[in-house]
Design a protein around this motif. Structure first.
Motif, PDB file in Angstrom:
ATOM      1  N   UNK A 228       0.832  -1.206   0.000  1.00 20.12           N
ATOM      2  CA  UNK A 228       0.000   0.000   0.000  1.00 20.12           C
ATOM      3  C   UNK A 228       0.868   1.258   0.000  1.00 20.12           C
ATOM      4  N   UNK A 229       1.936   1.238   0.799  1.00 20.20           N
ATOM      5  CA  UNK A 229       2.838   2.394   0.857  1.00 20.20           C
ATOM      6  C   UNK A 229       3.514   2.624  -0.483  1.00 20.20           C
ATOM      7  N   UNK A 230       3.906   1.537  -1.142  1.00 16.75           N
ATOM      8  CA  UNK A 230       4.580   1.655  -2.438  1.00 16.75           C
ATOM      9  C   UNK A 230       3.671   2.294  -3.479  1.00 16.75           C
ATOM     10  N   UNK A 231       2.475   1.761  -3.635  1.00 12.61           N
ATOM     11  CA  UNK A 231       1.582   2.281  -4.677  1.00 12.61           C
ATOM     12  C   UNK A 231       0.982   3.629  -4.296  1.00 12.61           C
ATOM     13  N   UNK A 232       0.707   3.831  -3.021  1.00 15.61           N
ATOM     14  CA  UNK A 232       0.228   5.147  -2.590  1.00 15.61           C
ATOM     15  C   UNK A 232       1.285   6.209  -2.861  1.00 15.61           C
ATOM     16  N   UNK A 233       2.546   5.864  -2.589  1.00 12.34           N
ATOM     17  CA  UNK A 233       3.633   6.806  -2.836  1.00 12.34           C
ATOM     18  C   UNK A 233       3.773   7.148  -4.305  1.00 12.34           C
ATOM     19  N   UNK A 234       3.568   6.160  -5.181  1.00 12.00           N
ATOM     20  CA  UNK A 234       3.653   6.431  -6.619  1.00 12.00           C
ATOM     21  C   UNK A 234       2.528   7.356  -7.081  1.00 12.00           C
ATOM     22  N   UNK A 235       1.327   7.131  -6.540  1.00 11.22           N
ATOM     23  CA  UNK A 235       0.202   7.999  -6.892  1.00 11.22           C
ATOM     24  C   UNK A 235       0.450   9.409  -6.365  1.00 11.22           C
ATOM     25  N   UNK A 236       0.939   9.524  -5.141  1.00  8.09           N
ATOM     26  CA  UNK A 236       1.239  10.831  -4.566  1.00  8.09           C
ATOM     27  C   UNK A 236       2.324  11.541  -5.371  1.00  8.09           C
ATOM     28  N   UNK A 237       3.289  10.789  -5.847  1.00  6.34           N
ATOM     29  CA  UNK A 237       4.340  11.355  -6.706  1.00  6.34           C
ATOM     30  C   UNK A 237       3.726  11.996  -7.939  1.00  6.34           C
ATOM     31  N   UNK A 238       2.777  11.285  -8.566  1.00  9.04           N
ATOM     32  CA  UNK A 238       2.134  11.824  -9.760  1.00  9.04           C
ATOM     33  C   UNK A 238       1.331  13.078  -9.471  1.00  9.04           C
ATOM     34  N   UNK A 239       0.668  13.105  -8.312  1.00  7.59           N
ATOM     35  CA  UNK A 239      -0.105  14.291  -7.939  1.00  7.59           C
ATOM     36  C   UNK A 239       0.826  15.473  -7.694  1.00  7.59           C
ATOM     37  N   UNK A 240       1.909  15.227  -6.973  1.00  9.76           N
ATOM     38  CA  UNK A 240       2.857  16.303  -6.648  1.00  9.76           C
ATOM     39  C   UNK A 240       3.525  16.864  -7.898  1.00  9.76           C
ATOM     40  N   UNK A 241       3.709  16.041  -8.908  1.00 14.87           N
ATOM     41  CA  UNK A 241       4.360  16.488 -10.149  1.00 14.87           C
ATOM     42  C   UNK A 241       3.364  17.077 -11.141  1.00 14.87           C
ATOM     43  N   UNK A 242       2.098  17.120 -10.767  1.00 14.27           N
ATOM     44  CA  UNK A 242       1.089  17.668 -11.660  1.00 14.27           C
ATOM     45  C   UNK A 242       0.683  16.727 -12.781  1.00 14.27           C
ATOM     46  N   UNK A 243       1.046  15.443 -12.665  1.00 14.43           N
ATOM     47  CA  UNK A 243       0.702  14.459 -13.690  1.00 14.43           C
ATOM     48  C   UNK A 243      -0.668  13.840 -13.434  1.00 14.43           C
ATOM     49  N   UNK A 244      -1.011  13.680 -12.161  1.00 15.95           N
ATOM     50  CA  UNK A 244      -2.294  13.101 -11.772  1.00 15.95           C
ATOM     51  C   UNK A 244      -3.146  14.165 -11.103  1.00 15.95           C
ATOM     52  N   UNK A 245      -4.440  14.040 -11.275  1.00 14.56           N
ATOM     53  CA  UNK A 245      -5.330  14.939 -10.556  1.00 14.56           C
ATOM     54  C   UNK A 245      -5.447  14.472  -9.109  1.00 14.56           C
ATOM     55  N   UNK A 246      -5.776  15.367  -8.191  1.00 10.57           N
ATOM     56  CA  UNK A 246      -5.881  14.973  -6.780  1.00 10.57           C
ATOM     57  C   UNK A 246      -6.905  13.851  -6.587  1.00 10.57           C
ATOM     58  N   UNK A 247      -6.452  12.799  -5.935  1.00  7.56           N
ATOM     59  CA  UNK A 247      -7.299  11.631  -5.677  1.00  7.56           C
ATOM     60  C   UNK A 247      -6.902  11.047  -4.326  1.00  7.56           C
ATOM     61  N   UNK A 248      -7.789  10.304  -3.664  1.00  8.07           N
ATOM     62  CA  UNK A 248      -7.425   9.624  -2.414  1.00  8.07           C
ATOM     63  C   UNK A 248      -6.416   8.514  -2.719  1.00  8.07           C
ATOM     64  N   UNK A 249      -5.167   8.711  -2.296  1.00  7.50           N
ATOM     65  CA  UNK A 249      -4.082   7.855  -2.770  1.00  7.50           C
ATOM     66  C   UNK A 249      -4.221   6.394  -2.305  1.00  7.50           C
ATOM     67  N   UNK A 250      -4.679   6.173  -1.086  1.00  3.63           N
ATOM     68  CA  UNK A 250      -4.788   4.795  -0.607  1.00  3.63           C
ATOM     69  C   UNK A 250      -5.874   4.030  -1.366  1.00  3.63           C
ATOM     70  N   UNK A 251      -6.945   4.712  -1.679  1.00  7.84           N
ATOM     71  CA  UNK A 251      -8.016   4.059  -2.425  1.00  7.84           C
ATOM     72  C   UNK A 251      -7.552   3.729  -3.846  1.00  7.84           C
ATOM     73  N   UNK A 252      -6.797   4.636  -4.449  1.00  6.19           N
ATOM     74  CA  UNK A 252      -6.253   4.356  -5.781  1.00  6.19           C
ATOM     75  C   UNK A 252      -5.282   3.180  -5.715  1.00  6.19           C
ATOM     76  N   UNK A 253      -4.466   3.151  -4.668  1.00 13.26           N
ATOM     77  CA  UNK A 253      -3.514   2.048  -4.496  1.00 13.26           C
ATOM     78  C   UNK A 253      -4.244   0.714  -4.427  1.00 13.26           C
TER      79      UNK A 253
END
Length: 219
Positions: A142-167
């Motif tokens: 969960x930490x691995x995939x949540x971190x990847x989603x958060x990385x995308x949000x922080x870089x402006x690649x992904x729109x804001x989403x609940x990272x754990x749910x996406x993971x």
């Protein structure tokens, strides 16, 4: 002229060094074939070609043997994924694709994928193993995939989403494909749906990324 005697001590040393791996391989095969509860330590030792006493020298209980199997096949893979994510220079979408592909190549398409079936079927009856699996696999994944989603949000690649749910949305099909491979996937039935796990995972990732990636404003 005398010929040299074979180097038996060196051979025995190599055999001794290979023994833990042989035991883990035998344990994995039996756990997947019979389940955790039905597998006996004596069977693992017999399949590995050693005595039960030798097995206990390396793994003092069946629970410890199962933990070692999980660490070798899942914990280490997740740790490698975390290292990959920390060094990855491409986009976050590419990173997620690499992680899923690596998981399938190194785990999902191998006999080790049967670990998921064992856990889902039996872990309820073994609270200690449930806690172990949570600490070793579920939380790090969960930490691995949540971190990847958060990385995308922080870089402006992904729109804001609940990272754990996406993971969890990313992880769930991976588990399903592994379970399918060791259930209906190895027991063909008339009229069954032909499933290509790698293609399913690729399609699922594409659907998730379509929902995550930031799109340009419509013309």
């Amino acid at each position: 002229m005398k010929t040299k005697a074979p180097a038996e001590p060196a051979t025995r040393q190599r055999r001794k060094e290979a023994r833990p791996q042989e035991l883990l391989q035998a344990a994995l095969e039996l756990f997947v074939e019979k389940g955790f509860a039905a597998t006996r330590s004596e069977e693992v030792a017999q399949r590995a070609g050693v005595s039960k006493g030798t097995l206990y020298l390396y793994y003092p209980s069946k629970e410890e043997l199962f933990k070692a199997v999980v660490r070798q096949n899942l914990s280490n893979l997740i740790a490698e994924g975390q290292e990959m994510a920390g060094q990855f220079e491409g986009s976050s979408s590419e990173l997620l694709g690499c992680l899923l592909q690596t998981w399938w190549d190194r785990f999902g398409s191998t006999p080790a994928a049967g670990i998921h079936k064992i856990v889902l079927a039996e872990v309820r009856n073994f609270p200690e193993l449930a806690q172990f699996y949570t600490d070793e696999v579920i939380l790090p994944a969960d930490a691995l995939f949540s971190g990847c989603v958060q990385r995308g949000i922080a870089r402006g690649e992904f729109r804001p989403m609940p990272v754990h749910e996406v993971a969890q949305a990313l992880i769930a099909p991976m588990i399903f494909m592994a379970v399918h491979r060791h259930s209906f996937g190895c027991c063909p039935v008339n009229g069954g749906v032909d499933i290509d796990p790698a293609a399913v995972l690729k399609t699922h990732l594409n659907l998730v990324l379509q929902g995550l990636e930031v799109r340009g404003a419509p013309a």
